[in-house]
Design a protein around this motif. Structure first.
Motif, PDB file in Angstrom:
ATOM      1  N   ILE A  85       0.833  -1.208   0.000  1.00  0.00           N
ATOM      2  CA  ILE A  85       0.000   0.000   0.000  1.00  0.00           C
ATOM      3  C   ILE A  85       0.865   1.255   0.000  1.00  0.00           C
ATOM      4  CG2 ILE A  85      -1.721   1.303   1.318  1.00  0.00           C
ATOM      5  CD1 ILE A  85      -2.781  -1.402   2.333  1.00  0.00           C
ATOM      6  N   ASP A  86       1.975   1.223   0.738  1.00  0.00           N
ATOM      7  CA  ASP A  86       2.875   2.366   0.769  1.00  0.00           C
ATOM      8  C   ASP A  86       3.440   2.648  -0.623  1.00  0.00           C
ATOM      9  OD1 ASP A  86       4.252   4.352   2.523  1.00  0.00           O
ATOM     10  OD2 ASP A  86       6.035   3.347   1.761  1.00  0.00           O
ATOM     11  N   GLY A  87       3.788   1.590  -1.345  1.00  0.00           N
ATOM     12  CA  GLY A  87       4.275   1.772  -2.717  1.00  0.00           C
ATOM     13  C   GLY A  87       3.198   2.347  -3.628  1.00  0.00           C
ATOM     14  N   GLN A  88       1.958   1.921  -3.430  1.00  0.00           N
ATOM     15  CA  GLN A  88       0.867   2.456  -4.237  1.00  0.00           C
ATOM     16  C   GLN A  88       0.598   3.925  -3.910  1.00  0.00           C
ATOM     17  OE1 GLN A  88      -1.877  -0.596  -3.063  1.00  0.00           O
ATOM     18  NE2 GLN A  88      -1.603  -1.762  -4.955  1.00  0.00           N
ATOM     19  N   LEU A  89       0.758   4.309  -2.650  1.00  0.00           N
ATOM     20  CA  LEU A  89       0.620   5.721  -2.276  1.00  0.00           C
ATOM     21  C   LEU A  89       1.717   6.568  -2.925  1.00  0.00           C
ATOM     22  CD1 LEU A  89      -0.326   5.362   1.503  1.00  0.00           C
ATOM     23  CD2 LEU A  89      -1.812   6.173  -0.340  1.00  0.00           C
ATOM     24  N   ASP A  90       2.923   6.003  -3.013  1.00  0.00           N
ATOM     25  CA  ASP A  90       3.999   6.705  -3.728  1.00  0.00           C
ATOM     26  C   ASP A  90       3.605   6.934  -5.187  1.00  0.00           C
ATOM     27  OD1 ASP A  90       5.610   6.799  -1.500  1.00  0.00           O
ATOM     28  OD2 ASP A  90       6.759   5.005  -2.023  1.00  0.00           O
ATOM     29  N   ARG A  91       2.994   5.928  -5.773  1.00  0.00           N
ATOM     30  CA  ARG A  91       2.562   6.033  -7.173  1.00  0.00           C
ATOM     31  C   ARG A  91       1.496   7.119  -7.322  1.00  0.00           C
ATOM     32  NH1 ARG A  91       3.412   6.280 -12.328  1.00  0.00           N
ATOM     33  NH2 ARG A  91       1.933   5.186 -13.668  1.00  0.00           N
ATOM     34  N   VAL A  92       0.551   7.193  -6.383  1.00  0.00           N
ATOM     35  CA  VAL A  92      -0.474   8.234  -6.414  1.00  0.00           C
ATOM     36  C   VAL A  92       0.175   9.619  -6.313  1.00  0.00           C
ATOM     37  CG1 VAL A  92      -2.418   9.243  -5.151  1.00  0.00           C
ATOM     38  CG2 VAL A  92      -2.311   6.772  -5.502  1.00  0.00           C
ATOM     39  N   THR A  93       1.145   9.749  -5.403  1.00  0.00           N
ATOM     40  CA  THR A  93       1.830  11.038  -5.238  1.00  0.00           C
ATOM     41  C   THR A  93       2.512  11.461  -6.536  1.00  0.00           C
ATOM     42  OG1 THR A  93       2.206  10.617  -2.884  1.00  0.00           O
ATOM     43  CG2 THR A  93       3.624  12.235  -3.935  1.00  0.00           C
ATOM     44  N   GLY A  94       3.153  10.512  -7.196  1.00  0.00           N
ATOM     45  CA  GLY A  94       3.805  10.824  -8.459  1.00  0.00           C
ATOM     46  C   GLY A  94       2.818  11.244  -9.543  1.00  0.00           C
ATOM     47  N   LEU A  95       1.664  10.576  -9.600  1.00  0.00           N
ATOM     48  CA  LEU A  95       0.654  10.920 -10.600  1.00  0.00           C
ATOM     49  C   LEU A  95       0.033  12.290 -10.315  1.00  0.00           C
ATOM     50  CD1 LEU A  95      -1.088   7.433 -11.020  1.00  0.00           C
ATOM     51  CD2 LEU A  95       0.228   8.666 -12.765  1.00  0.00           C
ATOM     52  N   VAL A  96      -0.159  12.612  -9.048  1.00  0.00           N
ATOM     53  CA  VAL A  96      -0.709  13.925  -8.687  1.00  0.00           C
ATOM     54  C   VAL A  96       0.266  15.032  -9.104  1.00  0.00           C
ATOM     55  CG1 VAL A  96      -1.346  15.438  -6.768  1.00  0.00           C
ATOM     56  CG2 VAL A  96      -2.165  13.078  -6.836  1.00  0.00           C
ATOM     57  N   ALA A  97       1.559  14.797  -8.872  1.00  0.00           N
ATOM     58  CA  ALA A  97       2.564  15.781  -9.281  1.00  0.00           C
ATOM     59  C   ALA A  97       2.562  15.956 -10.795  1.00  0.00           C
ATOM     60  CB  ALA A  97       3.941  15.355  -8.788  1.00  0.00           C
ATOM     61  N   ALA A  98       2.474  14.832 -11.517  1.00  0.00           N
ATOM     62  CA  ALA A  98       2.424  14.911 -12.984  1.00  0.00           C
ATOM     63  C   ALA A  98       1.160  15.627 -13.446  1.00  0.00           C
ATOM     64  CB  ALA A  98       2.487  13.503 -13.577  1.00  0.00           C
ATOM     65  N   ALA A  99       0.047  15.414 -12.736  1.00  0.00           N
ATOM     66  CA  ALA A  99      -1.207  16.077 -13.093  1.00  0.00           C
ATOM     67  C   ALA A  99      -1.101  17.584 -12.885  1.00  0.00           C
ATOM     68  CB  ALA A  99      -2.353  15.499 -12.270  1.00  0.00           C
ATOM     69  N   ARG A 100      -0.398  18.000 -11.840  1.00  0.00           N
ATOM     70  CA  ARG A 100      -0.232  19.444 -11.609  1.00  0.00           C
ATOM     71  C   ARG A 100       0.530  20.091 -12.773  1.00  0.00           C
ATOM     72  NH1 ARG A 100      -1.772  21.141  -6.665  1.00  0.00           N
ATOM     73  NH2 ARG A 100      -1.857  19.594  -4.966  1.00  0.00           N
TER      74      ARG A 100
END
Length: 304
Positions: free
Chosen positions: A170-185
């Motif tokens: 789950i921690d790795g998946q949260l890292d992935r979400v953080t990366g996608l949010v940054a890319a979305a910004r």
């Protein structure tokens, strides 16, 4: 305290007085704590003991518990019940006399026939090394029930081990979400620049073809379009959800329900991001985000 999975297996074995037994427990995910027991006949009283022990060690999960009991030792020779034998002999004589009175000859009754009658031979009591008899089952049940705390402690340990692996995933998946949010910004900022230039071009074209312009109404419509296209709020909430999920993982304990609620919020923001994207590259990020959230939710379903 780390998070625990609802998936696990444990068994404990013991023995006493010529008897041996093994408790087994299997656990999978469930909405609450659902305990199913398989107990030998005569040991139904262990049901309440097992439920109390499970409630102390576990918070959620569908748990199946089984008890295998083997009685060792040898039995003494069968015992002749003389009262029953006398009753069987008397009944046989009465039947022979009744048959003879009607002219019917019966075959002679042998000793084997008499011994085969129900109740004539009884099983002897267990010897000193034998298993508990019917009168001793209560004491044996108490000995067997004493192993339930160890069983559920072992099951909780197995679920904790699985929980550590779940937390890493789950921690790795949260890292992935953080990366996608940054890319979305970054993508949203580039889209805003492109959209602003395109909007100015279209507004200029409209103004060139008319002499009557309601400046206030035009400003209002432009502001409305800008608000509808802005995804900053959704991205901020996604960052907040990531932080909340990490806090729950760090806190540990039975946080599965709260994590599951967060997954619904993640999914809601991802859907809104896709609906407001207005550009293929931002939509692609939103779809990737939805995939990661779905994968994360599958893992969260197993958290206690």
């Amino acid at each position: 305290m780390a998070i625990a999975s609802m998936t696990g297996y444990a068994d404990v074995s013991d023995g006493a007085g010529g008897a041996s037994w093994t408790w087994e427990a299997r656990s999978v995910n469930g909405r609450g704590l659902d305990l199913r027991l398989r107990l030998p006949d005569g040991f139904e009283a262990l049901d309440a003991v097992a439920r109390a022990a499970a409630a102390k060690a576990l918070a959620r999960g569908s748990v199946t518990v089984g008890l295998r009991l083997e009685r060792g030792g040898s039995q003494s020779a069968p015992r002749l019940n003389r009262e029953v034998l006398d009753a069987v002999v008397a009944a046989a004589l009465a039947a022979g006399e009744a048959a003879a009175a009607r002219g019917l000859d019966l075959a002679p009754m042998t000793a084997a026939d008499l011994l085969a009658a129900r109740g004539v031979l009884e099983a002897g009591p267990a010897g000193p090394a034998g298993a508990a008899g019917a009168g001793e089952d209560g004491d044996l049940a108490a000995l067997i029930g004493a192993g339930l705390d160890r069983l559920f402690a072992a099951l909780a340990l197995a679920r904790a081990s699985e929980g550590r692996a779940l937390a890493d995933v789950i921690d790795g998946q949260l890292d992935r979400v953080t990366g996608l949010v940054a890319a979305a910004r970054d993508t949203a900022a580039a889209r805003a620049a492109r959209s602003g230039e395109l909007l100015r071009t279209r507004v200029a074209a409209v103004l060139a073809g008319t002499t009557v312009v309601d400046e206030a109404r035009l400003a209002q419509e432009l502001a409305l379009l800008a608000v509808k296209a802005d995804v900053t709020e959704e991205l901020d909430r996604l960052d907040a959800h990531v932080a909340a999920a990490r806090d729950l993982l760090a806190a540990g304990g039975p946080v599965g329900r709260r994590l599951d609620f967060l997954m619904q919020e993640f999914n809601r923001e991802a859907n809104t991001l896709c609906s407001k994207a207005g550009a293929s590259d931002l939509t692609a990020i939103g779809l990737d985000l939805k995939v990661v959230v779905d994968q994360m939710r599958e893992q969260v379903q197993n958290v206690e």
